[in-house]
Design a protein around this motif. Structure first.
Motif, PDB file in Angstrom:
ATOM      1  N   GLU A  48       2.223   4.507   2.214  1.00 50.33           N
ATOM      2  CA  GLU A  48       1.250   3.454   1.495  1.00 50.33           C
ATOM      3  C   GLU A  48       2.001   2.135   0.927  1.00 50.33           C
ATOM      4  O   GLU A  48       1.552   1.180   1.193  1.00 50.33           O
ATOM      5  CB  GLU A  48       0.557   4.239   0.407  1.00 50.33           C
TER       6      GLU A  48
ATOM      7  N   GLN B 192       1.729  -1.866   2.762  1.00 50.14           N
ATOM      8  CA  GLN B 192       1.692  -3.344   1.957  1.00 50.14           C
ATOM      9  C   GLN B 192       2.765  -4.165   2.294  1.00 50.14           C
ATOM     10  O   GLN B 192       2.655  -5.367   1.908  1.00 50.14           O
ATOM     11  CB  GLN B 192       1.541  -2.884   0.533  1.00 50.14           C
ATOM     12  N   VAL B 193       3.835  -3.744   3.022  1.00 51.71           N
ATOM     13  CA  VAL B 193       4.814  -4.664   2.938  1.00 51.71           C
ATOM     14  C   VAL B 193       5.195  -5.108   4.552  1.00 51.71           C
ATOM     15  O   VAL B 193       5.738  -6.330   4.643  1.00 51.71           O
ATOM     16  CB  VAL B 193       5.862  -3.942   2.349  1.00 51.71           C
TER      17      VAL B 193
ATOM     18  N   ARG C 221       1.553  -0.954   8.460  1.00 44.78           N
ATOM     19  CA  ARG C 221       0.007  -1.058   8.330  1.00 44.78           C
ATOM     20  C   ARG C 221      -0.611  -0.717   9.519  1.00 44.78           C
ATOM     21  O   ARG C 221      -1.345   0.469   9.495  1.00 44.78           O
ATOM     22  CB  ARG C 221      -0.362  -2.446   8.048  1.00 44.78           C
ATOM     23  N   GLU C 222      -0.261  -1.179  10.556  1.00 43.08           N
ATOM     24  CA  GLU C 222      -0.816  -0.581  11.939  1.00 43.08           C
ATOM     25  C   GLU C 222      -0.641   0.817  12.007  1.00 43.08           C
ATOM     26  O   GLU C 222      -1.344   1.817  12.461  1.00 43.08           O
ATOM     27  CB  GLU C 222      -0.002  -1.520  12.863  1.00 43.08           C
TER      28      GLU C 222
ATOM     29  N   ARG D 106       0.057   3.218   9.763  1.00 46.67           N
ATOM     30  CA  ARG D 106      -1.060   4.056   8.999  1.00 46.67           C
ATOM     31  C   ARG D 106      -2.405   4.075   9.672  1.00 46.67           C
ATOM     32  O   ARG D 106      -3.107   5.181   9.257  1.00 46.67           O
ATOM     33  CB  ARG D 106      -0.980   3.127   7.596  1.00 46.67           C
TER      34      ARG D 106
END
Lengths: 224, 224, 224, 224
Positions: free
Chosen positions: B129, B133-134, B139-140, B142
């Motif tokens: 998580e 965010q970074v 993000r992809e 996840r």
DNA sequence: CATGAATGAGAGTTCATTCAT
DNA sequence: AATGAATGAACTCTCATTCAT
């Protein structure tokens, strides 16, 4: 036994606010306001981590050193930014549908108001999510913000249970956590993660889906 | 019209994996493994951002430079860490409850398996998580991981709709997104955010609540 | 057909100059100047490659980070150093021998001025030669500097050809390239390569030799 | 008084050669040869400074460690590379035009041979220029190589002076330095600096220009 | 109050060289 | 003689924070 639902739902005060005393002169107030505004812009554009203080002061058209007249560090400006936006993020100007007794209509209005507010402040919500992962103080802040909604919804659920409209088997707080969470995840996916190229989810479909699932989950009577 | 549910649900391959060629010698393999293990430990302890490469090499008891024999940068070790953990995070070794025809039992087993896996890998999920965010690549990652579950559940919902067990009004994908999201939020709150001092939510209550809400939301027949 | 000789012989501007905005305050100007001066000293002493930025800041008595207030990297200070020295390297304050009509005297004065300037800036020329081998931008710079002299001399040759003083068979630009090159090699050998232990070539002999060869090469009339 | 022209014009031995004893086995000889060949390729492609030893061993298809079986460091391979190429760079296989007595023809043939050799080894010459700026040992090497030509040409000039063909006023060594330098600068500009996009200088024009200027500079008799 | 230059600790990264296998 | 992983010193660059003007 259900947790305490009521009690002071104090607004989630931004962390570290008011450390520095507020500016006394008018010029000071102006500069501070410019910094907060600039910070919001830069944070939303670059993210919290990539935002440099000099970017903010540059955007606010003031010297790097002036920043420290009003804030002790990056965290504090962020707190100020969130404090300013809190109002709209928490009390989304709920339309007076409350007059009706139709719980489904009330629920839908509530969800719509929440989702509209989320959409309106999408960039800020994205920022909040990012910061919550990075600065413990803001994780706290995010939690408190979430709790406001969870408690509010838990009260609604408990009320419906009393009125015999909602399933009495579920604990109102637990159910509220789950269902409020469901809505917030959908909002996050739709308004923060949604990629520009892809066509976004239809807003109305979003509202009706979460409302229907929510109503079903609580076994609202009547077939839809 | 429902989206495509089926199709190759390719496992979410970790980003940038295999950039550096794998070690040829045994010694190399050992060192690489030590680095990955150390990285996981340090990441889980300090978070992705605060983890310094030297912390990792120190933990792995090798020289700073050795890191670059196997990884180009911090992102790449993380990818390796996630790749190694993927198995357990995705295929939580579902117990063979599938034999039964009782959709409720199946649903409960599925939720329990998911929540158990989440709990088991809680620190890693927290890490994911944070990183999402970074670092856009993650993000992809996840998202793809989430999709695996969403699609799997959407297939289940569609199946139940066919069998007349689930409400046919809702779009399986939308419903799956909402309900899968609901469960993952609850898991995140329970296993990642849960503060040590507070007594954690009872695991069984968690399972039963989300299962009940889920079943209700889809209007499983029968009163519970 | 001879190439274009005339046209804007724009001075060879140092590369990347003015990327960082110039300091506004007096203190800033002082620091920047100190850095440029220190850089020149360190470069001339250690060579471009062996010069570390910390050596420069140490020499300038300021913090390592201050360097980056004025320059983005080593290349940029060097550009500043060269920019500052350009004047003397290009316009060697030619003495007014131009009054005379004697082409030989003019030529000799010109060569003397060039060689004197080269000798005066020998260390910088050595630096330029080194850097030109290492950083393409400065190879370009060296070329442009050379062209200034080549064009200037080509104009002189063309003029003498018109006046019937110089051999009309040779292309002025080609001849200028060859003869200017001849002088610059001699200068490089005499002032850069010359080893301290060996007795240096006599300056006057240098001037007279290159002048005589140059004059002969162009078939200046009269016996010397 | 002219400097010593004759004497042993010992070939400019590459520096540090023969430190490591030559390989005894056949396999060793093969590996060493592969390394030298690879080094030349990599040096010419990337330049001396940017060439990493691992690039060389990779190109030679051997392990990084094997390098040190034959060379102590980068300098030493370069020495080996230059040593191998020396032959062609120094004795450019002069065609037997020496038969003729025409000094102009001889001069032209000599210049042509030099320029052809330079062109043939242009990349190596570029490399040598770069290295001479960076490693003192190779500056020495370059000097010695230059001296071979300078002495050879000085002998030619002295000879012509004796025969009354060349201006007796100039010192043969000085003149040779100047004129040999002139030719080498032209070669460097034409074959090393020449940018691919621009049309290169015509080779024959190059030969004839430097030859004519050289001949004029020494006041060869006869009008051309 | 405002300015903006100065500070300096600290991180990532490279690569020639070594050495156990 | 060959391998290729391990080493670690060295260097550049960033940026929050301070402080003299």
């Amino acid at each position: 036994m259900p947790e305490e639902i009521d009690g002071e739902t104090a607004p989630p005060v931004a962390p570290h606010s008011c450390l520095r005393e507020p500016p006394t002169t008018q010029r000071g107030a102006r500069t501070r306001a410019a910094l907060v505004k600039a910070a919001r812009k830069v944070f939303e554009r670059d993210g919290y981590l990539d935002a440099r203080l000099t970017d903010i002061t540059k955007e606010a058209q003031c010297a790097a050193g002036s920043f420290y007249t009003y804030f002790a560090n990056k965290e504090e400006v962020l707190a100020a930014v969130l404090l300013e936006a809190q109002e709209d993020m928490l009390h989304p100007g709920m339309p007076r549908v409350q007059d009706t007794d139709d719980p489904y209509a009330v629920l839908e209005a509530s969800n719509r108001a929440y989702l509209e507010a989320y959409k309106r402040n999408a960039k800020l919500m994205a920022l909040l999510e990012q910061v919550a992962q990075v600065e413990p103080e803001f994780r706290e802040f995010r939690s408190r913000r979430g709790d406001v909604f969870i408690r509010r919804n838990a009260r609604g659920i408990a009320d419906l249970q009393t009125r015999g409209v909602a399933d009495r088997e579920v604990d109102p707080m637990m159910a509220s956590r789950a269902l409020s969470g469901m809505v917030s995840v959908m909002a996050y996916n739709a308004f923060v993660l949604a990629e520009p190229q892809k066509e976004a989810v239809d807003f109305e479909e979003l509202v009706s889906t979460v409302t229907r699932l929510w109503a079903n989950a609580l076994r609202f009577p009547g077939h839809r």
